[in-house]
Design a protein around this motif. Sequence first.
Motif, PDB file in Angstrom:
ATOM      1  N   LEU A 292      -0.369  -7.096   1.807  1.00  0.00           N
ATOM      2  CA  LEU A 292      -0.202  -8.552   0.981  1.00  0.00           C
ATOM      3  C   LEU A 292      -0.833  -8.410  -0.355  1.00  0.00           C
ATOM      4  O   LEU A 292      -0.562  -8.860  -1.284  1.00  0.00           O
ATOM      5  N   SER A 293      -2.000  -7.847  -0.419  1.00  0.00           N
ATOM      6  CA  SER A 293      -3.033  -7.655  -1.562  1.00  0.00           C
ATOM      7  C   SER A 293      -2.445  -6.905  -2.679  1.00  0.00           C
ATOM      8  O   SER A 293      -2.797  -7.267  -3.680  1.00  0.00           O
ATOM      9  N   LEU A 294      -1.643  -6.022  -2.179  1.00  0.00           N
ATOM     10  CA  LEU A 294      -1.135  -4.873  -3.294  1.00  0.00           C
ATOM     11  C   LEU A 294      -0.586  -5.404  -4.422  1.00  0.00           C
ATOM     12  O   LEU A 294      -0.861  -5.076  -5.608  1.00  0.00           O
ATOM     13  N   PRO A 295       0.393  -6.359  -4.346  1.00  0.00           N
ATOM     14  CA  PRO A 295       1.059  -6.758  -5.620  1.00  0.00           C
ATOM     15  C   PRO A 295       0.105  -7.757  -6.485  1.00  0.00           C
ATOM     16  O   PRO A 295       0.473  -7.779  -7.847  1.00  0.00           O
ATOM     17  N   ILE A 296      -0.938  -8.154  -5.865  1.00  0.00           N
ATOM     18  CA  ILE A 296      -1.878  -9.110  -6.764  1.00  0.00           C
ATOM     19  C   ILE A 296      -2.753  -8.147  -7.791  1.00  0.00           C
ATOM     20  O   ILE A 296      -2.742  -8.656  -8.713  1.00  0.00           O
ATOM     21  N   TYR A 297      -3.061  -6.997  -7.271  1.00  0.00           N
ATOM     22  CA  TYR A 297      -3.696  -6.368  -8.046  1.00  0.00           C
ATOM     23  C   TYR A 297      -2.777  -5.557  -9.090  1.00  0.00           C
ATOM     24  O   TYR A 297      -3.230  -5.353 -10.316  1.00  0.00           O
ATOM     25  N   GLY A 303      -1.945  -1.084 -15.713  1.00  0.00           N
ATOM     26  CA  GLY A 303      -1.424   0.221 -15.391  1.00  0.00           C
ATOM     27  C   GLY A 303      -1.321   0.249 -13.825  1.00  0.00           C
ATOM     28  O   GLY A 303      -2.413  -0.075 -13.120  1.00  0.00           O
ATOM     29  N   VAL A 304      -0.447   1.010 -13.212  1.00  0.00           N
ATOM     30  CA  VAL A 304      -0.480   0.996 -11.880  1.00  0.00           C
ATOM     31  C   VAL A 304      -1.512   1.612 -11.291  1.00  0.00           C
ATOM     32  O   VAL A 304      -2.110   1.344 -10.279  1.00  0.00           O
ATOM     33  N   ASP A 305      -2.125   2.936 -11.998  1.00  0.00           N
ATOM     34  CA  ASP A 305      -3.000   3.694 -11.361  1.00  0.00           C
ATOM     35  C   ASP A 305      -4.587   2.859 -11.514  1.00  0.00           C
ATOM     36  O   ASP A 305      -5.079   2.854 -10.449  1.00  0.00           O
ATOM     37  N   LYS A 306      -4.640   1.946 -12.296  1.00  0.00           N
ATOM     38  CA  LYS A 306      -5.719   1.274 -12.510  1.00  0.00           C
ATOM     39  C   LYS A 306      -5.679   0.121 -11.471  1.00  0.00           C
ATOM     40  O   LYS A 306      -6.767  -0.232 -10.573  1.00  0.00           O
ATOM     41  N   ALA A 307      -4.447  -0.451 -11.149  1.00  0.00           N
ATOM     42  CA  ALA A 307      -4.443  -1.389 -10.236  1.00  0.00           C
ATOM     43  C   ALA A 307      -4.730  -0.999  -8.913  1.00  0.00           C
ATOM     44  O   ALA A 307      -5.291  -1.672  -8.188  1.00  0.00           O
ATOM     45  N   LEU A 308      -4.085   0.325  -8.515  1.00  0.00           N
ATOM     46  CA  LEU A 308      -4.256   0.820  -7.347  1.00  0.00           C
ATOM     47  C   LEU A 308      -5.794   1.199  -7.005  1.00  0.00           C
ATOM     48  O   LEU A 308      -6.198   1.030  -5.913  1.00  0.00           O
ATOM     49  N   ALA A 309      -6.469   1.841  -8.030  1.00  0.00           N
ATOM     50  CA  ALA A 309      -7.961   2.049  -7.870  1.00  0.00           C
ATOM     51  C   ALA A 309      -8.712   0.631  -7.601  1.00  0.00           C
ATOM     52  O   ALA A 309      -9.730   0.816  -6.734  1.00  0.00           O
ATOM     53  N   ALA A 310      -8.231  -0.356  -8.330  1.00  0.00           N
ATOM     54  CA  ALA A 310      -9.145  -1.621  -8.061  1.00  0.00           C
ATOM     55  C   ALA A 310      -8.822  -1.992  -6.593  1.00  0.00           C
ATOM     56  O   ALA A 310      -9.613  -2.763  -5.991  1.00  0.00           O
ATOM     57  N   TRP A 311      -7.478  -1.957  -6.187  1.00  0.00           N
ATOM     58  CA  TRP A 311      -7.011  -2.534  -4.929  1.00  0.00           C
ATOM     59  C   TRP A 311      -7.740  -1.778  -3.721  1.00  0.00           C
ATOM     60  O   TRP A 311      -8.416  -2.358  -2.996  1.00  0.00           O
ATOM     61  N   GLU A 312      -7.817  -0.462  -3.959  1.00  0.00           N
ATOM     62  CA  GLU A 312      -8.505   0.382  -3.084  1.00  0.00           C
ATOM     63  C   GLU A 312     -10.167  -0.078  -3.242  1.00  0.00           C
ATOM     64  O   GLU A 312     -10.940  -0.250  -1.952  1.00  0.00           O
ATOM     65  N   ARG A 313     -10.832  -0.122  -4.332  1.00  0.00           N
ATOM     66  CA  ARG A 313     -12.335  -0.420  -4.274  1.00  0.00           C
ATOM     67  C   ARG A 313     -12.742  -1.765  -3.702  1.00  0.00           C
ATOM     68  O   ARG A 313     -13.711  -1.866  -2.844  1.00  0.00           O
ATOM     69  N   VAL A 314     -11.751  -2.883  -3.921  1.00  0.00           N
ATOM     70  CA  VAL A 314     -12.023  -4.112  -3.346  1.00  0.00           C
ATOM     71  C   VAL A 314     -11.551  -4.359  -1.747  1.00  0.00           C
ATOM     72  O   VAL A 314     -12.387  -4.751  -0.849  1.00  0.00           O
ATOM     73  N   GLU A 315     -10.591  -3.748  -1.452  1.00  0.00           N
ATOM     74  CA  GLU A 315      -9.884  -4.073   0.055  1.00  0.00           C
ATOM     75  C   GLU A 315     -10.268  -2.845   0.908  1.00  0.00           C
ATOM     76  O   GLU A 315     -10.383  -3.187   2.312  1.00  0.00           O
ATOM     77  N   ARG A 316     -10.717  -1.824   0.638  1.00  0.00           N
ATOM     78  CA  ARG A 316     -11.059  -0.461   1.677  1.00  0.00           C
ATOM     79  C   ARG A 316     -12.399  -0.634   2.412  1.00  0.00           C
ATOM     80  O   ARG A 316     -12.196  -0.387   3.651  1.00  0.00           O
TER      81      ARG A 316
END
Length: 368
Positions: A292-297, A303-316
Amino acid sequence: MRTAEIVGGGFAGLAAAGALARRGWRVRLHERAGELRTAGAGINVYENGLRVLEALGALEDTIRDGARAKLRETRDQDDRLLSVHHWHVRVYGVLRQRMIDALAAAARRAGAEIVTGSEGISATPQGELQLANGERLRADLIVAADGVNSRLRDALGLVAVRRYLRDGCIRLLIPARSRDEGLDTRTIEYWSGHRRLLYNPCNTEQLYLALSMPHDDVAGRTLPVNKALWTQSFPRLAELVGRIGDEGRYDRFEYIRLKRWSAGRVAVLGDAAHALPPNIGQGAGCAMMNALSLPIYLEQYPGVDKALAAWERVERPLTDHSQRISRLYGMPTFWPAPLRRLFYSLAGRSRWLTEQRTRTARHIPTGT
């Protein structure tokens, strides 16, 4: 319009499909089987997961006729109470297939396309997905939600740790004797030696049972279930065990930890990223929260790569915590009975342990 190709039609993949489609992505989900189906019979969905289902428009269909749990008890083979936990958040026992169907219907309503009989076999960080039929597809985002044996994840070299744990369980459904039994507000975990039996109402007609044991307990994990053996372990549950039929599925528990949850335009979700034993019931919860959080980031970063890095940093961190606590609560499987009774007695009275165990359930997911 940005595009996403998702591989895997389980809880993680379907939640991602709905979440992305609701935020304007053109989404196609690939499921290798001929239909969307799940094994494992029943599941408990806690407050965090219920909030995700609500955000995706799948809550009502999931919990319709479900059994709301208000107590979790731990008992020994003689039915003596070891600990009790009163839930102060919502918890529902539901059929896994009902939740799959609800998520799929919600994803389709949001505009996602679901293709069965379509298998993804590899993906590149540049956003190219290869299917088993030889077709190659390009997308702004690829989601690998293809389970513990994820081919997409393995091809990208993301695994840091993958190992079988020392135990596993048989999951199955049995008929409820009455409407009241099917809607019992308790889930009960019974212990006998190194074996466990989880009693878990699901709806007015069915109970979910999970029979857990060390993997080297060959007699205990035999299918069809050896009812005489399990009755010997749990004599006071003889009538319950007697309702077990020939169906059931055994799975050995696994632990998976990745170096990172993404590679370029590929995000890894669910068991493919963070398989954990079901001791706190948060495998699906973590998968759906992260989906659910993925598209928010992806909206917040250029950029997709920066968004995915932020997603992992916060959610993991919360998912990592869930893995640690789940493994902790599996350790008593291998302890002597007196030590296990002491652990559960202390755990039931410890505010700190209770907070650690329920942190994920009490979490308010990003996007809800």
